[in-house]
Design a protein around this motif. Structure first.
Motif, PDB file in Angstrom:
ATOM      1  N   ALA A  11       0.835  -1.208   0.000  1.00  0.00           N
ATOM      2  CA  ALA A  11       0.000   0.000   0.000  1.00  0.00           C
ATOM      3  C   ALA A  11       0.871   1.259   0.000  1.00  0.00           C
ATOM      4  O   ALA A  11       0.584   2.237  -0.703  1.00  0.00           O
ATOM      5  CB  ALA A  11      -0.920  -0.013   1.221  1.00  0.00           C
ATOM      6  N   ALA A  12       1.952   1.222   0.779  1.00  0.00           N
ATOM      7  CA  ALA A  12       2.837   2.397   0.865  1.00  0.00           C
ATOM      8  C   ALA A  12       3.494   2.669  -0.485  1.00  0.00           C
ATOM      9  O   ALA A  12       3.657   3.830  -0.887  1.00  0.00           O
ATOM     10  CB  ALA A  12       3.901   2.165   1.943  1.00  0.00           C
ATOM     11  N   ARG A  13       3.840   1.619  -1.215  1.00  0.00           N
ATOM     12  CA  ARG A  13       4.440   1.821  -2.547  1.00  0.00           C
ATOM     13  C   ARG A  13       3.419   2.448  -3.497  1.00  0.00           C
ATOM     14  O   ARG A  13       3.757   3.356  -4.273  1.00  0.00           O
ATOM     15  CB  ARG A  13       4.944   0.476  -3.106  1.00  0.00           C
ATOM     16  N   ALA A  14       2.190   1.975  -3.435  1.00  0.00           N
ATOM     17  CA  ALA A  14       1.149   2.532  -4.317  1.00  0.00           C
ATOM     18  C   ALA A  14       0.872   3.991  -3.974  1.00  0.00           C
ATOM     19  O   ALA A  14       0.554   4.801  -4.854  1.00  0.00           O
ATOM     20  CB  ALA A  14      -0.129   1.699  -4.205  1.00  0.00           C
ATOM     21  N   LEU A  15       1.022   4.341  -2.708  1.00  0.00           N
ATOM     22  CA  LEU A  15       0.780   5.726  -2.302  1.00  0.00           C
ATOM     23  C   LEU A  15       1.741   6.685  -3.006  1.00  0.00           C
ATOM     24  O   LEU A  15       1.404   7.839  -3.260  1.00  0.00           O
ATOM     25  CB  LEU A  15       0.925   5.842  -0.776  1.00  0.00           C
ATOM     26  N   GLU A  16       2.933   6.182  -3.351  1.00  0.00           N
ATOM     27  CA  GLU A  16       3.919   7.035  -4.047  1.00  0.00           C
ATOM     28  C   GLU A  16       3.413   7.451  -5.439  1.00  0.00           C
ATOM     29  O   GLU A  16       3.938   8.380  -6.036  1.00  0.00           O
ATOM     30  CB  GLU A  16       5.252   6.286  -4.194  1.00  0.00           C
ATOM     31  N   HIS A  34      -5.282  -0.460   4.308  1.00  0.00           N
ATOM     32  CA  HIS A  34      -3.988   0.171   4.614  1.00  0.00           C
ATOM     33  C   HIS A  34      -3.770   1.386   3.713  1.00  0.00           C
ATOM     34  O   HIS A  34      -3.285   2.425   4.155  1.00  0.00           O
ATOM     35  CB  HIS A  34      -2.836  -0.822   4.390  1.00  0.00           C
ATOM     36  N   PHE A  35      -4.104   1.222   2.426  1.00  0.00           N
ATOM     37  CA  PHE A  35      -3.900   2.335   1.488  1.00  0.00           C
ATOM     38  C   PHE A  35      -4.735   3.545   1.916  1.00  0.00           C
ATOM     39  O   PHE A  35      -4.239   4.679   1.919  1.00  0.00           O
ATOM     40  CB  PHE A  35      -4.270   1.890   0.064  1.00  0.00           C
ATOM     41  N   VAL A  36      -5.974   3.318   2.278  1.00  0.00           N
ATOM     42  CA  VAL A  36      -6.859   4.431   2.673  1.00  0.00           C
ATOM     43  C   VAL A  36      -6.318   5.103   3.943  1.00  0.00           C
ATOM     44  O   VAL A  36      -6.328   6.331   4.062  1.00  0.00           O
ATOM     45  CB  VAL A  36      -8.305   3.925   2.867  1.00  0.00           C
ATOM     46  N   GLU A  37      -5.831   4.268   4.848  1.00  0.00           N
ATOM     47  CA  GLU A  37      -5.262   4.815   6.090  1.00  0.00           C
ATOM     48  C   GLU A  37      -4.057   5.720   5.787  1.00  0.00           C
ATOM     49  O   GLU A  37      -3.967   6.848   6.281  1.00  0.00           O
ATOM     50  CB  GLU A  37      -4.813   3.635   6.943  1.00  0.00           C
ATOM     51  N   LEU A  38      -3.155   5.227   4.932  1.00  0.00           N
ATOM     52  CA  LEU A  38      -1.952   6.000   4.589  1.00  0.00           C
ATOM     53  C   LEU A  38      -2.319   7.247   3.787  1.00  0.00           C
ATOM     54  O   LEU A  38      -1.735   8.324   3.976  1.00  0.00           O
ATOM     55  CB  LEU A  38      -0.974   5.122   3.795  1.00  0.00           C
ATOM     56  N   LEU A  39      -3.289   7.107   2.899  1.00  0.00           N
ATOM     57  CA  LEU A  39      -3.743   8.260   2.113  1.00  0.00           C
ATOM     58  C   LEU A  39      -4.336   9.321   3.040  1.00  0.00           C
ATOM     59  O   LEU A  39      -4.089  10.526   2.871  1.00  0.00           O
ATOM     60  CB  LEU A  39      -4.787   7.807   1.072  1.00  0.00           C
ATOM     61  N   GLY A  40      -5.091   8.871   4.023  1.00  0.00           N
ATOM     62  CA  GLY A  40      -5.689   9.795   4.997  1.00  0.00           C
ATOM     63  C   GLY A  40      -4.622  10.624   5.699  1.00  0.00           C
ATOM     64  O   GLY A  40      -4.795  11.835   5.895  1.00  0.00           O
ATOM     65  N   GLU A  41      -3.512   9.970   6.035  1.00  0.00           N
ATOM     66  CA  GLU A  41      -2.414  10.713   6.692  1.00  0.00           C
ATOM     67  C   GLU A  41      -1.900  11.816   5.777  1.00  0.00           C
ATOM     68  O   GLU A  41      -1.654  12.942   6.211  1.00  0.00           O
ATOM     69  CB  GLU A  41      -1.255   9.758   7.041  1.00  0.00           C
ATOM     70  N   SER A  55     -16.984   0.544  -1.850  1.00  0.00           N
ATOM     71  CA  SER A  55     -17.925  -0.113  -0.923  1.00  0.00           C
ATOM     72  C   SER A  55     -18.356   0.882   0.142  1.00  0.00           C
ATOM     73  O   SER A  55     -17.691   1.912   0.362  1.00  0.00           O
ATOM     74  CB  SER A  55     -17.264  -1.322  -0.241  1.00  0.00           C
ATOM     75  N   GLU A  56     -19.429   0.548   0.816  1.00  0.00           N
ATOM     76  CA  GLU A  56     -19.879   1.392   1.940  1.00  0.00           C
ATOM     77  C   GLU A  56     -18.826   1.388   3.043  1.00  0.00           C
ATOM     78  O   GLU A  56     -18.605   2.402   3.707  1.00  0.00           O
ATOM     79  CB  GLU A  56     -21.219   0.870   2.484  1.00  0.00           C
ATOM     80  N   ALA A  57     -18.146   0.237   3.229  1.00  0.00           N
ATOM     81  CA  ALA A  57     -17.123   0.148   4.290  1.00  0.00           C
ATOM     82  C   ALA A  57     -15.968   1.102   3.999  1.00  0.00           C
ATOM     83  O   ALA A  57     -15.504   1.838   4.881  1.00  0.00           O
ATOM     84  CB  ALA A  57     -16.619  -1.289   4.403  1.00  0.00           C
ATOM     85  N   THR A  58     -15.513   1.115   2.744  1.00  0.00           N
ATOM     86  CA  THR A  58     -14.405   2.010   2.385  1.00  0.00           C
ATOM     87  C   THR A  58     -14.853   3.467   2.447  1.00  0.00           C
ATOM     88  O   THR A  58     -14.094   4.342   2.873  1.00  0.00           O
ATOM     89  CB  THR A  58     -13.872   1.655   0.990  1.00  0.00           C
ATOM     90  N   GLN A  59     -16.080   3.727   2.029  1.00  0.00           N
ATOM     91  CA  GLN A  59     -16.613   5.098   2.103  1.00  0.00           C
ATOM     92  C   GLN A  59     -16.561   5.601   3.544  1.00  0.00           C
ATOM     93  O   GLN A  59     -16.088   6.716   3.808  1.00  0.00           O
ATOM     94  CB  GLN A  59     -18.069   5.085   1.590  1.00  0.00           C
ATOM     95  N   ALA A  60     -17.003   4.769   4.475  1.00  0.00           N
ATOM     96  CA  ALA A  60     -17.022   5.173   5.886  1.00  0.00           C
ATOM     97  C   ALA A  60     -15.594   5.382   6.396  1.00  0.00           C
ATOM     98  O   ALA A  60     -15.313   6.371   7.093  1.00  0.00           O
ATOM     99  CB  ALA A  60     -17.735   4.110   6.716  1.00  0.00           C
ATOM    100  N   ALA A  64     -14.050   9.068   7.549  1.00  0.00           N
ATOM    101  CA  ALA A  64     -13.519   9.208   8.916  1.00  0.00           C
ATOM    102  C   ALA A  64     -12.062   9.667   8.890  1.00  0.00           C
ATOM    103  O   ALA A  64     -11.594  10.332   9.817  1.00  0.00           O
ATOM    104  CB  ALA A  64     -13.646   7.879   9.662  1.00  0.00           C
ATOM    105  N   ALA A  65     -11.347   9.313   7.807  1.00  0.00           N
ATOM    106  CA  ALA A  65      -9.936   9.709   7.696  1.00  0.00           C
ATOM    107  C   ALA A  65      -9.780  11.129   7.158  1.00  0.00           C
ATOM    108  O   ALA A  65      -8.658  11.620   7.022  1.00  0.00           O
ATOM    109  CB  ALA A  65      -9.206   8.726   6.776  1.00  0.00           C
TER     110      ALA A  65
END
Ligand SMILES: O=C(CO)[C@H](O)[C@H](O)COP(=O)(O)O
Length: 231
Positions: A11-16, A34-41, A55-60, A64-65
């Motif tokens: 996920a961290a590599r894709a964030l680049e 993990h990607f969404v978490e890192l992107l949120g940061e 998905s609704e889960a990823t949307q939420a 939140a991030a």
């Protein structure tokens, strides 16, 4: 290193790959999380991007991030989607839908200029099919649809049980209100042939074969990252 650590590395590599003002598709599952978490940061540190969730889960999670979210109605074209996969082969063909989000995942991937798969290297296979193929169907006529799927699959060289996915005592219901048949074929000799034949079965909403959608993959393993395709 745990499988979860490997997922985070991918996920961290894709964030680049993410650049300011990009329009992003956000996948579903433990790796995409993990990607969404890192992107949120990065967003909270000032990065501007606009995203669509699969998905609704990823949307939420994304809301939140603090990530700016929109829809494919408001933003029908995306630059990049980053998502996990249940299996991928050497031609970047995927099985997806283990988390039940295959329909939205495929719509979002198809609307994206690039789709990058992130996964630990256990997801890489020589031949797709070890992971049961999720097939999303409408609940009406389930018995007839299951029989029709079994027939067309057999004609494409695929045999095996089609199990209705459950969530506890009741059938699992997708974000779109459909149910999922998990097809344990073991081996899919010709994924494009199976994909097109399944798409023609009345009652099938979508299936988890992603052919020609992923443009690259980042696989994390004990000996480092492997990149496939053009990142
Ligand atoms: O297709 C998916 C959800 O529908 C997921 O991307 C797939 O199941 C992989 O999940 P994970 O990253 O948890 O292994």
């Amino acid at each position: 290193m745990s499988a979860d650590d490997l997922k985070r590395q991918a996920a961290a590599r894709a964030l680049e790959l993410v650049e300011p003002r990009m329009r992003l598709g956000l996948g579903t599952g433990s790796t995409a999380k993990h990607f969404v978490e890192l992107l949120g940061e990065r967003v909270r540190a000032g990065l501007e991007v606009t995203c669509v969730a699969t998905s609704e889960a990823t949307q939420a999670q994304a809301l939140a991030a603090g990530i700016a979210m929109t829809t494919l109605d408001a933003m029908p074209e995306l630059d990049l989607t980053v998502d996990g996969a249940d299996e991928l082969d050497g031609e970047l063909r995927l099985i997806k839908g283990g988390g039940g989000a295959l329909l939205r995942e495929k719509i979002v991937a198809a609307a994206s200029g690039r789709m990058v798969v992130i996964a630990d290297d256990s997801k890489r296979v020589a031949t797709l099919g070890r992971f049961p193929l999720p097939i999303e169907v409408v609940p009406f006529g389930l018995g007839a649809t299951r029989l029709a799927i079994a027939r067309v699959a057999a004609a494409a060289g695929c045999h095996g049980p089609l199990d209705l996915r459950r969530s506890g005592d009741t059938p699992f219901v997708t974000d779109g209100g459909h149910v999922i048949l998990d097809a344990s074929f073991g081996r899919i000799p010709d994924p494009p042939a199976l994909a097109s034949t399944l798409a023609g079965v009345p009652g099938v909403v979508e299936h988890g074969l992603f052919i020609g959608l992923a443009t690259a993959a980042v696989l994390a393993g004990a000996s480092g990252l492997i990149e496939m395709g053009k990142l």
